[in-house]
Design a protein around this motif. Structure first.
Motif, mmCIF file in Angstrom:
data_model
loop_
_atom_site.group_PDB
_atom_site.id
_atom_site.type_symbol
_atom_site.label_atom_id
_atom_site.label_comp_id
_atom_site.label_asym_id
_atom_site.label_seq_id
_atom_site.Cartn_x
_atom_site.Cartn_y
_atom_site.Cartn_z
ATOM 1 N N ASN A 159 0.810 -1.220 0.000
ATOM 2 C CA ASN A 159 0.000 0.000 0.000
ATOM 3 C C ASN A 159 0.841 1.268 0.000
ATOM 4 N N SER A 160 2.070 1.171 0.475
ATOM 5 C CA SER A 160 2.922 2.358 0.542
ATOM 6 C C SER A 160 3.647 2.611 -0.769
ATOM 7 N N GLY A 161 3.468 1.704 -1.733
ATOM 8 C CA GLY A 161 4.138 1.860 -3.021
ATOM 9 C C GLY A 161 5.499 1.219 -3.070
ATOM 10 N N GLU A 162 5.955 0.642 -1.947
ATOM 11 C CA GLU A 162 7.266 -0.006 -1.906
ATOM 12 C C GLU A 162 7.175 -1.369 -2.597
ATOM 13 N N LYS A 163 8.126 -1.663 -3.452
ATOM 14 C CA LYS A 163 8.141 -2.934 -4.149
ATOM 15 C C LYS A 163 8.648 -4.026 -3.230
ATOM 16 N N LEU A 164 7.843 -5.080 -3.065
ATOM 17 C CA LEU A 164 8.193 -6.171 -2.173
ATOM 18 C C LEU A 164 9.018 -7.219 -2.905
ATOM 19 N N ASP A 165 9.787 -7.985 -2.117
ATOM 20 C CA ASP A 165 10.484 -9.123 -2.720
ATOM 21 C C ASP A 165 9.480 -10.246 -2.965
ATOM 22 N N GLY A 199 7.830 -14.577 0.546
ATOM 23 C CA GLY A 199 8.844 -13.685 0.012
ATOM 24 C C GLY A 199 10.066 -14.452 -0.451
ATOM 25 N N LEU A 200 11.171 -13.728 -0.634
ATOM 26 C CA LEU A 200 12.395 -14.333 -1.154
ATOM 27 C C LEU A 200 12.954 -15.381 -0.189
ATOM 28 N N GLY A 201 12.801 -15.134 1.113
ATOM 29 C CA GLY A 201 13.274 -16.117 2.084
ATOM 30 C C GLY A 201 12.551 -17.444 1.948
ATOM 31 N N THR A 202 11.241 -17.381 1.744
ATOM 32 C CA THR A 202 10.451 -18.596 1.530
ATOM 33 C C THR A 202 10.876 -19.293 0.246
ATOM 34 N N GLY A 203 11.125 -18.509 -0.789
ATOM 35 C CA GLY A 203 11.582 -19.083 -2.053
ATOM 36 C C GLY A 203 12.920 -19.777 -1.909
ATOM 37 N N PHE A 204 13.854 -19.141 -1.171
ATOM 38 C CA PHE A 204 15.173 -19.741 -0.982
ATOM 39 C C PHE A 204 15.080 -21.025 -0.167
ATOM 40 N N ALA A 205 14.297 -21.008 0.916
ATOM 41 C CA ALA A 205 14.124 -22.204 1.744
ATOM 42 C C ALA A 205 13.527 -23.344 0.930
#
Length: 313
Positions: A23-29, A276-282
């Protein structure tokens, strides 16, 4: 709560949504892109470096920055929310789980490998075999001199050396070998695994305790170089072994067969609230490709079988 290994493809739909930002416009991993910092027990630096390098090679927009630390510091990072991905050789304690409960965070635990703790000695030390009972006496301080292990030894007092005061190997010995007894006064700590190997190479009375991943990958020139500088002890669980065949070194096959006694598991713990990226890496590490890297490193994969070939008659 444990999670099953999932393929990276399973996160494609979530990745598409996450890439739109918040919602803040920040791009998430996403599971395959972005930036993430993880904390890793230094005992597993060789294999995790390999996993990260291969993961980033497949997913060009993924950047995984790993900080390699003593186990106690890694757990502290996880509890303080300084990292949301940790790689350690134990599961969380009830007290640690209670901290996450108060923070409304749900840690997810993925077992990724079976590891071992190795014992190393100086090349001038002719004693390369020890029983588990003798080892317990050394760690209790009941045996303090190499002559107490071998009457013909010309060595002196044993110096036990760990990689770090707050390391997973020291914790493993106290919890699994000594049943939480204190280590003796002849116990010291170096600053790293490399410093530990240097110390053992230079001191003939030393007994080093090290994570086997530093010496298990025979395709790694660094590991092979370490092995040329020190001896690796064979351990027997028998009280009075009748032959050298009763002793086992921390080779992959002996770890898989449970013949080598100083075994432990390796886990990735994630507190990510979304995929997120951590879940993808795991998920990658627990996948077939990630487990093959575990196998190549000399550890035992947690989610794929290890083929043991007999070379007997």
């Amino acid at each position: 709560m444990k999670i099953k290994a999932l393929g990276i493809a399973a996160f494609a739909a979530v990745a598409a949504l996450s890439s739109c930002g918040n919602n803040s416009g920040e791009k998430l991993d996403t599971p395959t892109s972005g930036n993430i910092n993880i904390s890793v027990d230094e005992s597993f630096k060789p294999v995790i470096e390999s996993e990260i390098s291969t993961f980033e090679g497949i997913y060009k927009y993924a950047n995984v920055e790993a900080a390699y630390k003593a186990e106690g510091e890694v757990v502290k990072d996880l509890l303080n929310d300084s990292t949301r991905i940790a790689v350690i050789s134990r599961e969380l304690t009830p007290e640690e789980k209670a901290v996450f409960d108060k923070q409304n965070r749900i840690p997810r635990v993925t077992k990724i490998a079976i590891d071992a703790v190795a014992l190393i000695t100086n090349k001038q030390n002719p004693d390369t075999l020890i029983t588990l009972d003798e080892l317990k006496k050394v760690f209790r301080g009941d045996i303090k001199n190499w002559k107490d292990l071998s009457e013909g030894s010309d060595l002196g007092d044993i110096t036990i050396v760990f990689d770090n005061n707050n390391s997973s190997t020291a914790r493993f010995v106290k919890d699994s070998v000594l049943a939480s007894n204190k280590l003796p006064e002849n116990t010291f700590a170096s600053n790293s695994h490399k410093a530990l190997i240097d110390y053992v190479e230079e001191n003939k009375n030393a007994l080093g305790v090290i994570g086997v991943n530093w010496i298990s990958d025979f395709d790694d020139s660094t590991a092979v170089g370490f092995l040329k500088r020190i001896n690796v002890l064979g351990i027997s669980t028998e009280a009075a072994p009748q032959s050298t065949e009763s002793y086992y070194q921390p080779y992959q096959a002996y770890i898989a067969q449970q013949a080598y006694p100083l075994r432990r598991y390796l886990y990735i713990i994630s507190t990510e609230g979304r995929a997120g990226l951590g879940t993808g890496f795991a998920s990658y590490v627990a996948s077939d490709k990630g487990q093959r890297l575990i196998l190549k490193s000399g550890l035992v994969p947690a989610t794929m079988p290890v083929r043991v070939i007999s070379l007997g008659d």
